[in-house]
Design an enzyme around this catalytic site. Sequence first.
Site, PDB file in Angstrom:
ATOM      1  N   GLU A   1     -11.489 -14.227   8.170  1.00 34.28           N
ATOM      2  CA  GLU A   1     -10.994 -15.469   8.092  1.00 34.28           C
ATOM      3  C   GLU A   1     -10.576 -15.979   9.158  1.00 34.28           C
ATOM      4  OE1 GLU A   1     -14.020 -15.292   4.912  1.00 34.28           O
ATOM      5  OE2 GLU A   1     -12.280 -13.819   4.816  1.00 34.28           O
TER       6      GLU A   1
ATOM      7  N   GLU B   1      -2.191  -2.187  13.866  1.00 31.11           N
ATOM      8  CA  GLU B   1      -2.978  -2.195  13.138  1.00 31.11           C
ATOM      9  C   GLU B   1      -4.343  -2.235  13.172  1.00 31.11           C
ATOM     10  OE1 GLU B   1      -3.021  -3.175   7.725  1.00 31.11           O
ATOM     11  OE2 GLU B   1      -2.131  -4.535   9.666  1.00 31.11           O
TER      12      GLU B   1
ATOM     13  N   SER C   1       1.135  -1.376  -0.250  1.00 27.73           N
ATOM     14  CA  SER C   1      -0.280  -0.177  -0.027  1.00 27.73           C
ATOM     15  C   SER C   1       0.895   1.273  -0.246  1.00 27.73           C
ATOM     16  CB  SER C   1      -0.495  -0.030   0.966  1.00 27.73           C
ATOM     17  OG  SER C   1      -1.736  -0.931   1.296  1.00 27.73           O
TER      18      SER C   1
END
Length: 405
Positions: A388, A254, A172
């Site tokens: 998940e 994060e 990113s």
Amino acid sequence: MATAPELDAPVAPLDAFRAEVRDWLAANFPASLKGHDISLSVLEGPTDLSPDQAAWQAAMGDKGWGVPSWPKAYGGGGLDKAQIRVLNEEMARAGAWNPIGGMGVMMFGPTLLEYGNEAQKQEHIPAIAKGLVRWCQGYSEPNAGSDLANVQTFAEDAGDHYIVNGQKTWTSGGQWADKCFALVRTDKSQKHGGISFLLLDMTAPGVEVRPIAMISGQSPFCETFFTNVKVPKENLVGREGQGWEIGTRLLQHERSSLSGGGSASRLFAGTPMGKLAKEYRGEDDKGRVPDSDLRMRIVRHEMDSRAFALTLRRAALEAKSNQGPSAATSIMKNVGARITQDRAELSIEIMGMAGLGWEGEGFSEDELTQTRTWLWGKAVSIYGGSTEIQNNVISKRILGMLDHQ
């Protein structure tokens, strides 16, 4: 007989701090910026700052209030939680916003404060606190996404430095970053124990960044290639083989940021749902949104959002007392993703065709922003660790379940 003059009542320390913050904001926050938040998103490109924007960033950086809880010794504000609450309240009252952000603040900085040596903290933390250096994250690889421990980017020991070869993907903001914190393999004989945490200069010879074009035409993500990149051994955080521990700790920071602030906070912001519904759906003779089912879903969403906000506040206090975030951030991340996506879906439903514009005439700026917010929100349940993956963390780290369960 003359009476003695009455003494002024003593000023409470927190009241004095509030007055200090209010006076400082009045002197340093440019009125032209009120309500125009350009705080740095981890996926946005570099912004050409106006003189007022540059002055505001410099003022917050010099004061240390861009990272108010970080130690003053490294350029932070050194504030306690009560002072931070006052700072946030006064900034909101003034229409001010924090111009210091990005991955250095939300992920790398807190991790380095915990695991870095003194030289590393002195080198990197002050620059992050002032917003002078931009960081990107070198975690995912073509064959190491959900199975992050399968990273193959290899750092070969070459005496006083490493030679790094490999590839990262979904980096990113990699094309705008100055530096990269990365998980690399230093030992091929063991999976988790062979991973180390390394800091790389994105301008070093052998680093190649290729932006990934998306259907929107934007390229916030990149493929990053390392070919014989020389990295000084001083850039190793912790010890060799400690990368998995450090890397997962960073992910907790994060997820804490994504669930309680950072990117998610932008998606929570905006016009209240009830007000939005009345603007686009009108009101009945009792001043209510006419659709009773929509009313109920809006109320349920607002209740969930407020309960979540209170839970985040409690979790933040517990994290401070326990010296940082815990595996519970995975729960917060999943809940935050669901509420964020629910809000975006409800907004689009309320706005109807007006909420589906991408460009062109016939749509307001807010309507076009809502479309992008709705589409971007689909990624919230993926980045920072998919839903998940968080479910696995919750089942194993919190519930104590075994793999076969």
